[in-house]
Design a protein around this motif. Structure first.
Motif, PDB file in Angstrom:
ATOM      1  N   GLU A   1     -52.939 -20.542  29.937  1.00  0.00           N
ATOM      2  CA  GLU A   1     -51.729 -20.134  29.234  1.00  0.00           C
ATOM      3  C   GLU A   1     -51.440 -18.644  29.358  1.00  0.00           C
ATOM      4  O   GLU A   1     -51.184 -17.945  28.380  1.00  0.00           O
ATOM      5  CB  GLU A   1     -51.806 -20.541  27.759  1.00  0.00           C
TER       6      GLU A   1
ATOM      7  N   ALA B   1     -47.227 -21.551  28.408  1.00  0.00           N
ATOM      8  CA  ALA B   1     -46.738 -21.199  27.073  1.00  0.00           C
ATOM      9  C   ALA B   1     -45.483 -21.979  26.708  1.00  0.00           C
ATOM     10  O   ALA B   1     -45.215 -22.220  25.519  1.00  0.00           O
ATOM     11  CB  ALA B   1     -46.463 -19.700  26.990  1.00  0.00           C
TER      12      ALA B   1
ATOM     13  N   ASN C   1     -45.330 -24.843  24.234  1.00  0.00           N
ATOM     14  CA  ASN C   1     -45.383 -24.563  22.801  1.00  0.00           C
ATOM     15  C   ASN C   1     -44.000 -24.494  22.156  1.00  0.00           C
ATOM     16  O   ASN C   1     -43.862 -23.978  21.044  1.00  0.00           O
ATOM     17  CB  ASN C   1     -46.128 -23.251  22.550  1.00  0.00           C
TER      18      ASN C   1
ATOM     19  N   THR D   1     -44.467 -22.516  17.216  1.00  0.00           N
ATOM     20  CA  THR D   1     -44.648 -21.320  16.391  1.00  0.00           C
ATOM     21  C   THR D   1     -44.061 -21.558  14.995  1.00  0.00           C
ATOM     22  O   THR D   1     -44.708 -21.294  13.977  1.00  0.00           O
ATOM     23  CB  THR D   1     -44.003 -20.104  17.057  1.00  0.00           C
TER      24      THR D   1
ATOM     25  N   LYS E   1     -50.744 -17.482  18.106  1.00  0.00           N
ATOM     26  CA  LYS E   1     -51.496 -17.088  19.293  1.00  0.00           C
ATOM     27  C   LYS E   1     -50.614 -16.471  20.374  1.00  0.00           C
ATOM     28  O   LYS E   1     -51.118 -15.787  21.268  1.00  0.00           O
ATOM     29  CB  LYS E   1     -52.256 -18.302  19.853  1.00  0.00           C
ATOM     30  N   LYS E   2     -49.306 -16.735  20.314  1.00  0.00           N
ATOM     31  CA  LYS E   2     -48.402 -16.117  21.290  1.00  0.00           C
ATOM     32  C   LYS E   2     -47.963 -14.720  20.866  1.00  0.00           C
ATOM     33  O   LYS E   2     -47.332 -14.009  21.653  1.00  0.00           O
ATOM     34  CB  LYS E   2     -47.167 -17.005  21.502  1.00  0.00           C
TER      35      LYS E   2
ATOM     36  N   GLU F   1     -47.997 -10.809  20.238  1.00  0.00           N
ATOM     37  CA  GLU F   1     -48.561  -9.778  21.095  1.00  0.00           C
ATOM     38  C   GLU F   1     -48.400  -8.436  20.402  1.00  0.00           C
ATOM     39  O   GLU F   1     -47.290  -8.025  20.084  1.00  0.00           O
ATOM     40  CB  GLU F   1     -47.821  -9.788  22.443  1.00  0.00           C
TER      41      GLU F   1
ATOM     42  N   ARG G   1     -43.300 -13.698  19.293  1.00  0.00           N
ATOM     43  CA  ARG G   1     -42.655 -14.188  20.510  1.00  0.00           C
ATOM     44  C   ARG G   1     -42.366 -15.676  20.314  1.00  0.00           C
ATOM     45  O   ARG G   1     -43.123 -16.377  19.646  1.00  0.00           O
ATOM     46  CB  ARG G   1     -43.548 -13.971  21.732  1.00  0.00           C
TER      47      ARG G   1
ATOM     48  N   LEU H   1     -39.956 -17.731  27.522  1.00  0.00           N
ATOM     49  CA  LEU H   1     -40.645 -16.985  26.477  1.00  0.00           C
ATOM     50  C   LEU H   1     -39.851 -15.733  26.156  1.00  0.00           C
ATOM     51  O   LEU H   1     -39.576 -14.909  27.036  1.00  0.00           O
ATOM     52  CB  LEU H   1     -42.055 -16.608  26.950  1.00  0.00           C
TER      53      LEU H   1
ATOM     54  N   LYS I   1     -39.611 -12.296  23.999  1.00  0.00           N
ATOM     55  CA  LYS I   1     -40.472 -11.327  23.314  1.00  0.00           C
ATOM     56  C   LYS I   1     -39.687 -10.555  22.259  1.00  0.00           C
ATOM     57  O   LYS I   1     -38.473 -10.608  22.200  1.00  0.00           O
ATOM     58  CB  LYS I   1     -41.078 -10.370  24.333  1.00  0.00           C
TER      59      LYS I   1
END
Length: 361
Positions: free
Chosen positions: A234, A239, A242, A246, A321-322, A324, A329, A341, A343
């Motif tokens: 991942e 990713a 997912n 989230t 876990k995503k 940062e 994110r 994805l 950010k």
């Protein structure tokens, strides 16, 4: 029988999909290195399928570890029951664990296999739709922590995935619908034609039509196998799997694990992600309407719990876990069949998505 290969060089393995596979000893024999085998299952699945699997494995020295059933038991304390059973049974590094159950059993057995004596073999035998189309494939293993879902775990691939379609005949309808949430996810992120197929065939899936289920499971596993082969741990495209998670993990953690099923929380999370994508100018109204309508057609919740306000989401989403450097994110769809994805998601964007979705209803 349908078979798919997850291509990971020396760690490649096959996903087998067919009815009646629990009764076929050959499905397991080529993946077991010694006479020692431990089946890990739970109190719900054991009375239904344990005896059948034991008969297929009668040539082996079997031990069985039966865990309590439910997401609330996906903990380090319950995981320790597997380690205790292995040690009490004097299992060595050549043993094989077999995960007989849904996503919780698969994740915990895989994590136990990754950890016990620094790694032993395991086979996934998923018994729920959600685990068959998603969690049994790809090597994500973990347990939950009170402060976050799946926060303690490892990437560890199984030796094989054995999907017996007959197991779905005893699946509670609520669990079936929860599994369909993950099926819908694959259409949104990867395959617009599959999404359209789901729009036409949702009633068939809900009525357990064997051909419809077999096609949906095969297509989802096919997509996941391709994604995992490209990005096992991942770092990039994986990713995207997912989508909705989230938001969904925040719902699960806030409400208490097991109160909302994983698929139910992901369904609402996908709805929130679709609306968020529209607010960001990424997704058109027609696509949002189709996504929300398909979630509703599956009998899944679109709206998050009434009790959840912005701060309830943020405390968990910032631990995701995503995230940062403490920055949220999100996976957001840009069209049906494609996602990306995004950010630097701010609290205001999360709040706006919640308010906009609730305003629709």
């Amino acid at each position: 029988m349908q078979a798919l290969q997850v291509e990971l060089d020396q760690r490649s393995y096959t996903i087998h999909i067919q009815g009646g596979l629990l009764s076929q000893a050959d499905m397991f024999r080529s993946h077991i290195r010694s006479k020692r085998v431990m089946i890990v299952t739970n109190e719900t699945i054991a009375p239904l399928y344990l005896q059948t699997l034991e008969r297929s494995l009668s040539e082996y020295q079997l031990d069985v570890c039966i865990l309590p059933d439910g997401e609330q038991y996906k903990t380090l304390a319950v995981l320790d029951q597997i380690f205790t059973a292995l040690l009490e049974g004097s299992h060595g590094r050549d043993t094989t664990l077999i995960a007989l159950g849904g996503g919780v059993i698969g994740d915990m057995t895989g994590f136990a296999a990754a950890s016990y004596q620094r790694g032993v073999d395991f086979i996934q035998v998923p018994t729920t739709l959600l685990s068959q189309v998603d969690s049994s494939v790809g090597g994500k293993t973990a347990v939950n922590h009170p402060l976050g879902k799946n926060m303690i775990g490892a990437f560890y691939q199984p030796k094989s995935v054995v999907i017996d379609l007959d197991c779905l005949s005893t699946l509670p309808h609520r669990e079936l619908k929860a599994g369909i949430a993950e099926v819908i996810k694959y259409g949104i992120i990867y395959d617009a034609d599959f999404f359209a197929w789901l729009e036409q065939n949702m009633s068939a899936l809900l009525s357990l039509d064997r051909n419809a289920l077999a096609y949906a499971i095969h297509r989802c596993c096919e997509i996941k196998a391709l994604v995992v082969a490209e990005d096992e741990t991942e770092q990039g495209i994986r990713a995207l799997l997912n989508l909705g998670h989230t938001y969904g993990h925040a719902i699960e953690a806030d409400q208490g694990y097991g109160q909302w099923l994983h698929g139910e929380a992901v369904a609402s999370g996908m709805a929130l992600a679709a609306v968020c994508a529209q607010l960001e100018g990424m997704l058109d109204e027609e696509s949002v309407v189709r996504i929300l309508a398909l979630i509703e057609a599956a009998g899944l919740p679109v709206l998050p719990p009434e009790s959840m306000q912005l701060e309830h989401f943020l405390v968990h989403m910032r631990r995701d876990k995503k995230a940062e450097n403490g920055q949220m994110r999100l996976i957001l769809p840009s069209q049906i069949g494609q996602a990306s994805l995004v950010k630097h998601i701010e609290a205001e964007q999360v709040e706006n998505s919640i308010q906009a979705l609730r305003a629709r209803y």
